[in-house]
Write a protein that holds these residues in place. Structure first.
Motif, short mmCIF file in Angstrom:
data_model
loop_
_atom_site.label_atom_id
_atom_site.label_comp_id
_atom_site.label_asym_id
_atom_site.label_seq_id
_atom_site.Cartn_x
_atom_site.Cartn_y
_atom_site.Cartn_z
N ASP A 215 33.68 44.49 48.49
CA ASP A 215 34.82 43.96 47.74
C ASP A 215 35.85 45.05 47.47
N VAL A 216 35.38 46.20 47.04
CA VAL A 216 36.29 47.31 46.76
C VAL A 216 37.00 47.75 48.03
N ALA A 217 36.26 47.83 49.13
CA ALA A 217 36.86 48.25 50.39
C ALA A 217 37.95 47.28 50.84
N LEU A 218 37.71 45.98 50.71
CA LEU A 218 38.70 44.98 51.10
C LEU A 218 39.91 45.00 50.17
N ALA A 219 39.67 45.30 48.88
CA ALA A 219 40.76 45.31 47.91
C ALA A 219 41.77 46.41 48.21
N PHE A 220 41.35 47.47 48.88
CA PHE A 220 42.25 48.61 49.09
C PHE A 220 42.56 48.89 50.56
N TYR B 1 39.81 39.37 41.11
CA TYR B 1 40.68 40.15 41.99
C TYR B 1 41.36 41.29 41.23
N ARG B 2 41.77 41.03 39.99
CA ARG B 2 42.41 42.08 39.20
C ARG B 2 41.41 43.17 38.84
N ASP B 3 40.22 42.75 38.40
CA ASP B 3 39.21 43.74 37.99
C ASP B 3 38.81 44.66 39.12
N THR B 4 38.74 44.12 40.34
CA THR B 4 38.30 44.93 41.47
C THR B 4 39.30 46.03 41.80
N LEU B 5 40.54 45.87 41.38
CA LEU B 5 41.56 46.90 41.61
C LEU B 5 41.49 48.04 40.59
N VAL B 6 40.68 47.85 39.54
CA VAL B 6 40.52 48.89 38.52
C VAL B 6 39.46 49.89 38.98
N PRO B 7 39.78 51.18 38.99
CA PRO B 7 38.79 52.18 39.45
C PRO B 7 37.50 52.12 38.64
N GLY B 8 36.37 52.19 39.33
CA GLY B 8 35.08 52.19 38.67
C GLY B 8 34.63 53.61 38.34
N HIS B 9 33.80 53.74 37.28
CA HIS B 9 33.34 55.07 36.89
C HIS B 9 31.88 55.09 36.44
N PRO C 125 44.38 48.62 54.16
CA PRO C 125 45.76 48.26 54.54
C PRO C 125 45.91 46.85 55.07
N ARG C 126 44.87 46.30 55.72
CA ARG C 126 44.99 44.96 56.31
C ARG C 126 44.81 43.84 55.29
N THR C 127 44.28 44.18 54.12
CA THR C 127 43.97 43.12 53.15
C THR C 127 44.51 43.37 51.75
N ILE C 128 44.99 44.56 51.46
CA ILE C 128 45.38 44.88 50.08
C ILE C 128 46.53 44.01 49.57
N LEU C 129 47.51 43.71 50.42
CA LEU C 129 48.65 42.91 49.95
C LEU C 129 48.22 41.49 49.59
N HIS C 130 47.33 40.93 50.41
CA HIS C 130 46.86 39.58 50.09
C HIS C 130 45.96 39.62 48.86
N TRP C 131 45.16 40.65 48.73
CA TRP C 131 44.30 40.80 47.55
C TRP C 131 45.17 40.82 46.28
N ILE C 132 46.22 41.62 46.30
CA ILE C 132 47.11 41.72 45.13
C ILE C 132 47.80 40.38 44.87
N SER C 133 48.16 39.67 45.95
CA SER C 133 48.83 38.38 45.77
C SER C 133 47.92 37.38 45.05
N LEU C 134 46.61 37.47 45.26
CA LEU C 134 45.68 36.59 44.56
C LEU C 134 45.44 37.07 43.13
N ALA C 135 45.50 38.37 42.94
CA ALA C 135 45.32 38.92 41.60
C ALA C 135 46.48 38.53 40.68
N LEU C 136 47.67 38.45 41.26
CA LEU C 136 48.87 38.24 40.43
C LEU C 136 49.55 36.89 40.66
N GLY C 137 49.10 36.13 41.65
CA GLY C 137 49.81 34.92 42.04
C GLY C 137 49.50 33.68 41.25
N GLY C 138 48.59 33.78 40.29
CA GLY C 138 48.29 32.63 39.45
C GLY C 138 47.04 31.89 39.87
N GLN C 139 46.44 31.22 38.89
CA GLN C 139 45.18 30.51 39.08
C GLN C 139 45.28 29.40 40.13
#
Length: 312
Positions: free
Chosen positions: A256-261, A223-231, A263-277
């Protein structure tokens, strides 16, 4: 941050598991210990989180999501599938021709043979194999993924175009899983499976490329990696459904990238990225338990969760 509340379906599921837990030790579940030994020894190579375990997870979603109340309620009514009923095995000659099911041929054949050998239903063997595979992967939930047995045989093939594709828009994906009975948050929860998976057919120039740089470990890093811009393109260029990655040797799905950013899913995506294993793994197990009952009647099933190994 606001999280989704339990749906009526979830409450039915939890109540059913609670009232039938005692049945896990009765004779109905005995066959599953035999299946477990066989599947771990021969299919999962001694209990590894390998390619077959990844394919079993993917198959469980593709079979279960083949359920559309919207089609049943249309005028005139159409058959909308029966969800987690094993139709992808029983009617493999039809459903394996669907584009979204490309690459499932081998796991479908292996699980068909196991189900026939032990005389269990195809719907059950699919969800059982998926639950066992989670236990084989490091970083899984501290408790077992629920496994309810007793699904009746599928009566006909699920319709085509019910499995979300990696090139679908977020709105289309959320509408599809919502029709089947899953919330946007539950879809994001289920994507934790991508942290242990790889791709074989989207980009043929790099078959077997993992979604996560730490494959075979169910973790929040995906979840964290998907929030990092790809190049970069990890292979020889862009293929349909593929997005740029920040890391060589890592594959990234467009969906995956579309869901990560979104508006309907970004907050939950971030909560899984930062909320702990533990939080991520627990939500994944709960979402899998609900997914495994899509289109099924929990009242006729019995709880064999005790057979599932505790995740590593």
């Amino acid at each position: 941050m606001k999280f989704s509340t339990l749906s009526t379906f979830s409450l039915v599921y939890i109540t059913t598991v609670a009232t039938t837990a005692a049945s896990s030790s009765n004779g109905q579940c005995a066959v599953w210990y035999k299946v477990l030994n066989d599947i771990q020894t021969n299919l999962f190579e001694g209990g590894k989180c390998g390619d077959d375990a990844h394919d079993a997870l993917r198959l469980s979603f593709h079979d279960a999501i083949g359920y559309s109340p919207k089609m049943f309620n249309s005028k005139p009514p159409q058959f909308g599938g029966n969800g987690a009923d094993g139709s992808l095995i029983k009617f493999a000659s039809t459903e394996l021709n669907y584009h979204a099911n490309n690459g499932l041929e081998e796991i479908v054949g292996d699980l068909r043979n196991l189900a026939d050998k032990y005389k269990v239903s195809y719907g059950d063997i699919i969800q059982f194999a998926a639950a066992v595979s989670v236990g084989n992967c490091q970083g899984g939930p501290s408790s077992r993924v629920p496994f309810m047995a007793g699904r009746p045989d599928a009566t006909q093939a699920a319709p085509d175009l019910l499995v979300p594709e990696p090139f679908d828009s977020v709105e289309k994906m959320l509408a599809r899983v919502g029709d089947a009975g899953l919330s946007p948050e539950e879809l994001v929860d289920l994507l934790a499976s991508h942290s242990v998976g790889d791709q074989e057919h989207i980009d043929p120039s790099i078959p077997g490329t993992p979604f996560d740089t730490t494959p075979s470990i169910l973790d929040t890093k995906f979840y964290r990696d998907t929030l990092v811009p790809g190049h970069i393109w990890p292979g020889d260029g862009q293929y349909t459904g593929e997005a740029k990655s920040p890391t060589p040797g890592q594959f990234r799905l467009q969906s995956d990238v579309a869901l990560a950013f979104h508006p309907r899913t970004i907050l939950h995506w971030i909560s899984l990225a930062l909320g702990g294993q533990d939080r991520m793994a627990s939500r994944f197990a709960t979402a899998m338990g609900k997914m495994a009952l899509l289109g099924q009647n929990p009242k006729i099933l019995y709880d064999c969760s005790a057979v599932i190994p505790v995740p590593k």
